[in-house]
Design an enzyme around this catalytic site. Structure first.
Site, PDB file in Angstrom:
ATOM      1  N   ASP A   1     -64.514  32.481  15.984  1.00 44.40           N
ATOM      2  CA  ASP A   1     -64.325  33.589  16.917  1.00 44.40           C
ATOM      3  C   ASP A   1     -64.894  33.278  18.302  1.00 44.40           C
ATOM      4  O   ASP A   1     -65.595  32.263  18.488  1.00 44.40           O
ATOM      5  CB  ASP A   1     -64.954  34.873  16.347  1.00 44.40           C
TER       6      ASP A   1
ATOM      7  N   ASN B   1     -73.156  44.785   8.499  1.00 48.84           N
ATOM      8  CA  ASN B   1     -72.185  45.714   7.888  1.00 48.84           C
ATOM      9  C   ASN B   1     -71.161  44.959   7.032  1.00 48.84           C
ATOM     10  O   ASN B   1     -70.138  45.512   6.666  1.00 48.84           O
ATOM     11  CB  ASN B   1     -71.487  46.549   8.970  1.00 48.84           C
TER      12      ASN B   1
ATOM     13  N   HIS C   1     -69.484  42.234   7.983  1.00 50.98           N
ATOM     14  CA  HIS C   1     -68.369  41.604   8.696  1.00 50.98           C
ATOM     15  C   HIS C   1     -68.456  40.083   8.625  1.00 50.98           C
ATOM     16  O   HIS C   1     -69.536  39.512   8.501  1.00 50.98           O
ATOM     17  CB  HIS C   1     -68.236  42.116  10.141  1.00 50.98           C
TER      18      HIS C   1
ATOM     19  N   GLU D   1     -64.404  43.467  11.405  1.00 53.21           N
ATOM     20  CA  GLU D   1     -65.286  44.609  11.182  1.00 53.21           C
ATOM     21  C   GLU D   1     -64.800  45.448   9.998  1.00 53.21           C
ATOM     22  O   GLU D   1     -63.659  45.299   9.563  1.00 53.21           O
ATOM     23  CB  GLU D   1     -65.286  45.476  12.448  1.00 53.21           C
TER      24      GLU D   1
HETATM   25  C1  GLP Z   1     -71.623  37.710  14.888  1.00 55.25           C
HETATM   26  C2  GLP Z   1     -70.631  36.608  14.579  1.00 55.25           C
HETATM   27  C3  GLP Z   1     -70.529  36.368  13.092  1.00 55.25           C
HETATM   28  C4  GLP Z   1     -71.921  36.206  12.511  1.00 55.25           C
HETATM   29  C5  GLP Z   1     -72.697  37.473  12.716  1.00 55.25           C
HETATM   30  C6  GLP Z   1     -74.088  37.427  12.122  1.00 55.25           C
HETATM   31  O1  GLP Z   1     -71.067  38.975  14.806  1.00 55.25           O
HETATM   32  N1  GLP Z   1     -69.330  36.874  15.079  1.00 55.25           N
HETATM   33  O2  GLP Z   1     -69.733  35.219  12.854  1.00 55.25           O
HETATM   34  O3  GLP Z   1     -71.837  35.897  11.154  1.00 55.25           O
HETATM   35  O4  GLP Z   1     -72.804  37.692  14.109  1.00 55.25           O
HETATM   36  O5  GLP Z   1     -74.947  36.780  12.997  1.00 55.25           O
HETATM   37  P1  GLP Z   1     -76.409  36.281  12.668  1.00 55.25           P
HETATM   38  O6  GLP Z   1     -76.237  35.028  11.909  1.00 55.25           O
HETATM   39  O7  GLP Z   1     -77.030  36.050  14.011  1.00 55.25           O
HETATM   40  O8  GLP Z   1     -77.066  37.354  11.893  1.00 55.25           O
END
Ligand code: GLP
Length: 250
Positions: A67, A136, A138, A143
């Site tokens: 992404d 959540n 995702h 989402e």
């Molecule tokens: C963002 C990214 C996700 C990632 C998520 C969790 O929303 N788009 O790909 O998994 O954050 O991030 P973290 O690893 O910092 O908790």
């Protein structure tokens, strides 16, 4: 599904890096699906360390990132393209032409999503997709409520994701409100999936995703339907899973 239980973030990072290393060694021209966020930073650091020791070679590896924020490019140090170069690509011998990330600066969302789907297709699909997980549930930027049938698309980020990601920006107003993301369908087409989760703020997401009902309300729950998923999580992220249940997957 298999679960690898890690003591802490460092242990998790080493275990995840070991699994990716095996993929790179067994198939040196693998297509790796990569992720951003704080979860994979330690995994990338470990892979870099082994690369520096001469144990890994990325010269024929191809990558596709999950992404990118819409509106951000490599000049922005909050963009995922910047993150990937800074945390991984600049330190290994991957060829620039083998790196693929959605182009957040393409204002034509439809064209960008179609281009990205075409890139994944032209590479012959993803051999191993690395995923973090949002609080959540995702994955990528899919989402709650996301359609399981979508490929790359442009999404409106939820308030909770904007809140969670504001720590990387100077203020919440600077967090982009939209992103390009591979869809659930693109992720599910990966031949192997490796999801990593660390910390107690991921405990609900892990329990709901892997042990609750499969529902678009918890996007990662769709992974229960994938035939080759590995979860590497630390004790804190696994804290809500009853011991007897966990033992079935270890
Ligand atoms: C963002 C990214 C996700 C990632 C998520 C969790 O929303 N788009 O790909 O998994 O954050 O991030 P973290 O690893 O910092 O908790």
């Amino acid at each position: 599904m298999r679960i690898y239980k890690a003591k802490d973030y460092k242990d998790l990072s080493r275990k995840a890096a070991n699994i990716i290393s095996a993929q790179v060694i067994l198939k040196p021209n693998s297509v790796l699906g990569l992720a951003t966020g704080s979860s994979p930073i330690g995994t990338y650091a470990q892979l870099i360390e082994w690369y520096n020791k001469g144990d890994l070679d990325f010269k024929d590896i191809k990558t596709v990132n999950l992404d990118e924020y819409r509106g951000l490019g490599i000049e922005s140090n909050q963009s995922y393209v910047y993150f990937m170069h800074h945390n991984f690509f600049n330190s290994i011998n991957i060829k620039a032409c083998n790196i693929n990330i959605p182009n957040g600066l393409n204002p034509d969302a439809k064209a960008e999503c179609e281009r990205y789907d075409e890139v994944i297709k032209s590479l012959g699909g993803i051999d191993m997709q690395l995923l973090g997980i949002g609080r959540n549930g995702h994955i990528g930027f899919n989402e709650p409520g996301s359609d399981f049938e979508k490929n790359t698309h442009c999404v409106d980020l939820t308030q909770s994701t904007i809140e969670a990601n504001k720590r990387f920006f100077n203020s919440i107003d600077e967090v982009p409100k939209q992103a390009y993301t591979m869809g659930i369908k693109s992720i599910m087409q990966a031949r192997k999936i490796l999801l990593i989760a660390s910390g107690d703020d991921k405990a609900d997401a892990i329990y709901n995703s892997f042990f609750g009902p499969v529902t678009p309300q918890v996007p990662a729950s769709v992974l229960q339907l994938h035939q080759d998923v590995i979860l590497v999580a630390d004790d804190k992220a696994l804290a809500k899973v009853p011991k007897e249940l966990l033992e079935r997957y270890l």
